[in-house]
Design a protein around this motif. Structure first.
Motif, PDB file in Angstrom:
ATOM      1  N   UNK A   1      45.683  43.827  38.888  1.00  0.00           N
ATOM      2  CA  UNK A   1      44.830  44.810  39.357  1.00  0.00           C
ATOM      3  C   UNK A   1      45.595  45.311  40.670  1.00  0.00           C
TER       4      UNK A   1
ATOM      5  N   UNK B   1      39.366  47.476  39.669  1.00  0.00           N
ATOM      6  CA  UNK B   1      38.346  46.712  40.284  1.00  0.00           C
ATOM      7  C   UNK B   1      37.026  46.899  39.102  1.00  0.00           C
ATOM      8  N   UNK B   2      36.930  48.081  38.570  1.00  0.00           N
ATOM      9  CA  UNK B   2      35.908  48.511  37.510  1.00  0.00           C
ATOM     10  C   UNK B   2      36.033  47.396  36.310  1.00  0.00           C
ATOM     11  N   UNK B   3      37.225  47.366  35.671  1.00  0.00           N
ATOM     12  CA  UNK B   3      37.283  46.723  34.437  1.00  0.00           C
ATOM     13  C   UNK B   3      38.748  46.244  34.273  1.00  0.00           C
ATOM     14  N   UNK B   4      38.830  45.026  34.957  1.00  0.00           N
ATOM     15  CA  UNK B   4      40.322  44.498  34.993  1.00  0.00           C
ATOM     16  C   UNK B   4      40.571  43.700  33.725  1.00  0.00           C
TER      17      UNK B   4
ATOM     18  N   UNK C   1      38.198  41.029  31.471  1.00  0.00           N
ATOM     19  CA  UNK C   1      36.690  41.119  32.014  1.00  0.00           C
ATOM     20  C   UNK C   1      36.079  42.104  30.896  1.00  0.00           C
TER      21      UNK C   1
ATOM     22  N   UNK D   1      31.721  46.042  32.991  1.00  0.00           N
ATOM     23  CA  UNK D   1      32.222  47.274  33.842  1.00  0.00           C
ATOM     24  C   UNK D   1      31.270  47.271  35.141  1.00  0.00           C
ATOM     25  N   UNK D   2      32.124  47.448  36.220  1.00  0.00           N
ATOM     26  CA  UNK D   2      31.232  47.638  37.320  1.00  0.00           C
ATOM     27  C   UNK D   2      31.782  48.852  37.995  1.00  0.00           C
ATOM     28  N   UNK D   3      30.689  49.725  38.228  1.00  0.00           N
ATOM     29  CA  UNK D   3      31.056  50.952  38.792  1.00  0.00           C
ATOM     30  C   UNK D   3      31.795  51.056  40.223  1.00  0.00           C
ATOM     31  N   UNK D   4      33.029  51.953  40.281  1.00  0.00           N
ATOM     32  CA  UNK D   4      33.469  52.118  41.297  1.00  0.00           C
ATOM     33  C   UNK D   4      34.068  53.441  41.324  1.00  0.00           C
ATOM     34  N   UNK D   5      34.309  54.281  42.358  1.00  0.00           N
ATOM     35  CA  UNK D   5      34.818  55.458  42.306  1.00  0.00           C
ATOM     36  C   UNK D   5      36.378  55.002  42.268  1.00  0.00           C
TER      37      UNK D   5
ATOM     38  N   UNK E   1      40.683  44.243  48.489  1.00  0.00           N
ATOM     39  CA  UNK E   1      40.174  43.757  47.308  1.00  0.00           C
ATOM     40  C   UNK E   1      40.759  42.463  47.032  1.00  0.00           C
ATOM     41  N   UNK E   2      40.378  41.439  47.562  1.00  0.00           N
ATOM     42  CA  UNK E   2      40.924  40.200  47.464  1.00  0.00           C
ATOM     43  C   UNK E   2      40.031  39.015  47.152  1.00  0.00           C
TER      44      UNK E   2
ATOM     45  N   UNK F   1      32.952  51.771  47.212  1.00  0.00           N
ATOM     46  CA  UNK F   1      34.328  51.906  46.693  1.00  0.00           C
ATOM     47  C   UNK F   1      35.013  51.909  48.067  1.00  0.00           C
TER      48      UNK F   1
ATOM     49  N   UNK G   1      35.628  44.846  49.403  1.00  0.00           N
ATOM     50  CA  UNK G   1      34.740  43.920  48.674  1.00  0.00           C
ATOM     51  C   UNK G   1      35.890  42.866  47.987  1.00  0.00           C
TER      52      UNK G   1
ATOM     53  N   UNK H   1      32.475  40.859  41.971  1.00  0.00           N
ATOM     54  CA  UNK H   1      32.301  41.655  40.703  1.00  0.00           C
ATOM     55  C   UNK H   1      30.874  41.757  40.166  1.00  0.00           C
TER      56      UNK H   1
END
Lengths: 216, 313
Positions: A132, A164-167, A170, A173-177, A215-216, B85, B89, B94
């Motif tokens: 990702x 991040x939303x759908x790696x 997985x 689905x987690x919402x992110x812009x 994002x780690x 966003x 994070x 998640x």
């Protein structure tokens, strides 16, 4: 059957994909005007998620839908009949073999044909969905296609956030812009190395345009 | 289709909003014509976005309570998504973030039931206790405190605070007061947003002494005080029309909304400065993201709600 599938494809993209892409996710698009207005054209993007394809296809007006084909690996998407129906009829992928079955077989021929039919092809030259939010090395197939069609513009697009939303691996689905940065189109440069270098450079350049949270 | 108990004062006020918008559009058009050399794209985009915001808001207020609750729930969702966003994070979280999103429909469901007890403790108590537990189950301890803190701050400001707007609509009727919850929401939202504009305009005209230079270098004492005075005057003028507030109470409400609105504004500015972003997103052309628009409301909504709740219930 053909009309039903066509209708389902339209419905899928006009309703479901738009709700997911525009409301559940949401796009921050930069330089939308640099997108090709019609085929033949090639879109190149980094690949982190199954959502990549849906987002890229939703960038175009719905009337162009019949001309858009994401290029995807045959072995994965044609592995079972339901997935095959969904991939070919609904998403409208152009299935490609990863390796030729025998010496001398040109696995890129379907792409050539599609471009001759004024299609807009979507390529993920990284091969498969990578780590990702990391750019991996671009594959060389694209260079061969560009060599064959030196006048067709290749538009690089950088996607951020979908990994991040759908790696990979997985189902939740987690919402992110999602950031979508459209770069200037490039054309065949004369040799494969300089072409690929230029493309990768454009992608890196696009990546520096954004301020991405960690994002780690 | 129209909500049967929608009050005529509320409709008049919505009409008034459109009159102000029309005026703003006309003024923008005139200054654009008279200064063709300058670029007014952002101003025009900003006003155009206001047309859309106010139309959606008016529809939400006029159609039915269910629509209003969906509208405010959607605002909470979009704002939380924007917030999550732009902040750092953790990959491991998640699923925890997903639970954070799930809190939104629950919170607005409590509002729809007018279940005050649950509404007021759900996020500050239950969600506050549950999300760290969910993180512990995943087991990632690196940056644990940061992750749990930022997530809960987001839920408190963007879901808990904003849901107070929705709860205003569910409050039982007050004797002798006709405009109802919609009147209160309109009063609060209009004054909060107008206060932003007034502080900006007074600051542009007379701004000299910076008020919080490290956080928001464009904000001045002159802008702040001008905004407070303008908002208090408007509060008195509108209170009779839209709220049960007496004149002195209206002044207190005006003071509260203008001062708290300012604090909410600079608090979100501090967050953005910390993250190194100018706008929180690009959802509203000319404004930035949705956080940029509801920043003041995150402070004014719960305060005004409790001001009303304490005095009338």
């Amino acid at each position: 059957m053909k009309t039903i599938n066509k209708f389902l494809r339209f419905l899928f993209f006009a309703v479901i994909v738009r709700v997911i892409v525009l409301i559940v996710l949401g796009l921050n698009i930069r330089h939308r005007e640099k997108l090709p207005k019609k085929g033949p054209a090639i879109i190149v993007a980094n690949h982190n998620s199954h959502l990549d394809t849906l987002v890229l296809m939703s960038l175009f007006p719905i009337r162009l839908l019949p001309t858009i084909q994401p290029v995807a690996a045959m072995d994965y998407f044609l592995s079972n009949p339901v997935l095959k129906w969904f991939a070919i009829k609904i998403i409208g992928i152009l299935p490609l073999k990863r390796k030729p079955d025998h010496r001398g077989e040109n696995i890129l021929l379907p792409c050539y044909e599609a471009l001759l039919n004024n299609r807009i092809l979507i390529f993920f030259p990284e091969g498969s969905r990578g780590e990702p939010e990391k750019l991996s090395n671009f594959k060389r197939g694209l260079a061969k296609i560009s060599e064959q069609f030196p006048d067709i513009p290749i538009t690089p697009i950088l996607l951020h956030g979908l990994g991040k939303s759908l790696p990979k691996g997985e189902a939740l689905l987690v919402p992110f812009f999602c950031d979508v940065f459209v770069g200037d189109g490039i054309k065949w440069t004369g040799d494969r190395k300089s072409f690929m270098d230029q493309l990768e450079q454009r992608m890196q350049q696009l990546a520096t345009e954004g301020q991405f949270s960690t994002w780690d | 289709m129209l909500s049967t108990n929608i009050n005529i004062n509320v409709l008049w006020s919505l009409g008034g909003l459109y009159a102000i918008l029309l005026l703003a559009s006309l003024i923008a058009l005139i200054i654009k014509k008279s200064h063709p050399d300058k670029d007014y794209t952002e101003l025009i985009q900003r006003i155009n976005s206001w047309w859309i915001i106010i139309t959606l808001f008016s529809l939400a207020m006029v159609l039915s309570h269910t629509v209003s609750l969906f509208f405010f729930g959607l605002i909470s969702f979009l704002a939380l998504k924007e917030y999550l966003s732009i902040i750092p994070t953790r990959r491991a979280d998640r699923r925890v973030l997903f639970w954070g999103y799930i809190a939104i429909p629950f919170q607005y469901y409590w509002v729809s039931l007018a279940w005050y007890g649950m509404f007021i403790i759900f996020i500050p108590v239950f969600i506050f206790l549950i999300l760290p537990m969910r993180m512990v189950i995943i087991g990632e301890t690196k940056n644990f405190l940061h992750a749990v803190g930022t997530l809960h701050w987001g839920l408190m400001t963007l879901v808990f605070s904003i849901s107070h707007l929705a709860y205003l609509l569910m409050l039982p009727e007050i004797d002798g007061f006709n405009a109802g919850g919609a009147g209160l929401v309109l009063f609060l939202v209009f004054l909060t947003q107008f206060n932003d504009v007034a502080q900006y305009v007074w600051g542009k005209l007379f701004g000299k002494h910076k008020i919080v230079p490290k956080v928001s270098p464009n904000k001045t004492w002159q802008g702040f005080i001008g905004g407070v005075l303008t908002t208090c005057i408007l509060a008195v003028l509108l209170a009779e029309f839209l709220t049960p507030l007496s004149q002195p109470m209206a002044i207190v409400a005006g003071l509260m909304i203008s001062i708290a609105g300012f604090i909410g504004d600079v608090t979100i500015s501090a967050v953005k400065r910390d993250l190194g972003v100018k706008d929180s997103g690009s959802l509203l052309p000319g404004h930035g993201g949705i956080l940029d628009r509801i920043d003041s409301l995150t402070y004014t909504a719960p305060l005004f709600f409790h001001f009303i709740y304490y005095n009338y219930y």
